[in-house]
Design a protein around this motif. Sequence first.
Motif, short mmCIF file in Angstrom:
data_model
loop_
_atom_site.label_atom_id
_atom_site.label_comp_id
_atom_site.label_asym_id
_atom_site.label_seq_id
_atom_site.Cartn_x
_atom_site.Cartn_y
_atom_site.Cartn_z
N SER A 25 -117.29 128.96 8.63
CA SER A 25 -117.30 128.24 9.99
C SER A 25 -115.85 128.21 10.36
N ASP A 26 -116.03 127.98 11.89
CA ASP A 26 -114.59 128.30 12.60
C ASP A 26 -114.10 126.87 12.72
N HIS A 27 -114.99 125.88 12.36
CA HIS A 27 -114.45 124.30 12.81
C HIS A 27 -114.07 123.69 11.31
N SER A 28 -112.97 122.92 11.40
CA SER A 28 -112.52 122.20 10.40
C SER A 28 -113.41 120.87 10.49
N GLU A 29 -113.11 120.12 9.17
CA GLU A 29 -113.52 118.84 9.13
C GLU A 29 -113.08 118.01 10.09
N ARG A 30 -111.69 118.00 10.24
CA ARG A 30 -111.04 117.24 11.23
C ARG A 30 -111.53 117.52 12.93
N ASP A 31 -111.83 118.88 13.21
CA ASP A 31 -112.48 119.12 14.33
C ASP A 31 -113.91 118.44 14.39
N LEU A 32 -114.63 118.58 13.49
CA LEU A 32 -116.07 118.10 13.82
C LEU A 32 -115.98 116.47 13.82
N LEU A 33 -114.96 115.76 12.98
CA LEU A 33 -115.17 114.30 13.21
C LEU A 33 -114.47 114.11 14.66
N ARG A 34 -113.37 114.70 15.11
CA ARG A 34 -113.08 114.40 16.42
C ARG A 34 -114.25 114.55 17.47
N LEU A 94 -117.45 114.59 16.77
CA LEU A 94 -118.90 113.94 16.75
C LEU A 94 -118.55 112.38 16.50
N PHE A 95 -117.36 111.96 16.11
CA PHE A 95 -117.03 110.50 15.81
C PHE A 95 -115.70 110.40 16.07
N PRO A 96 -115.53 110.44 17.17
CA PRO A 96 -113.93 110.14 17.80
C PRO A 96 -113.07 108.97 17.43
N GLU A 97 -113.87 108.03 17.31
CA GLU A 97 -113.34 106.59 16.86
C GLU A 97 -112.72 106.56 15.32
N THR A 98 -113.75 107.22 14.51
CA THR A 98 -113.36 107.52 13.12
C THR A 98 -112.09 108.37 12.90
N ALA A 99 -112.14 109.48 13.59
CA ALA A 99 -111.14 110.34 13.66
C ALA A 99 -109.84 109.82 14.10
N ARG A 100 -109.82 109.14 15.01
CA ARG A 100 -108.46 108.17 15.41
C ARG A 100 -108.28 107.45 14.32
N GLU A 101 -109.09 106.63 13.69
CA GLU A 101 -108.46 105.70 12.52
C GLU A 101 -108.11 106.45 11.45
N LEU A 102 -108.58 107.58 11.12
CA LEU A 102 -108.22 108.59 9.83
C LEU A 102 -107.02 109.38 10.14
#
Length: 127
Positions: free
Chosen positions: A2-11, A13-21
Amino acid sequence: MSDHSERDLLRELFPETARELFGDGRAPQDTVGLYPVADGRLALVSGAQLAEFTPLDPKGNKALHCDLCHYTRSRSEAAVYRVVVGARRSRYLTLCLNTEACQQRAGKSGVQTLAERIFPIESPYVE
């Protein structure tokens, strides 16, 4: 693969969770401040740089002009400090003894200006 990292996917699909993490992505602000340490000394911190101000014994009874907040203070309210800035080179500054109130009067720009006068500190050893 995959060309996408876990961080990219979280940002995505789940922007609030990504900001928290991971935080909000802004660059961290540099820390600038003057802090009291042991024995009446002060520490000037600017980012990763540190300078130690050592108080000198008071001589005379004349009023002193603070180099940070630019207020004139009595000998009981201000002191003269020495900071080593290089091999055989020191700077002498007058600062209020109540550093917290002094920094509030000077504001962040005043503390930054003081840091620019002190830093960068050269190696204290002669080569």
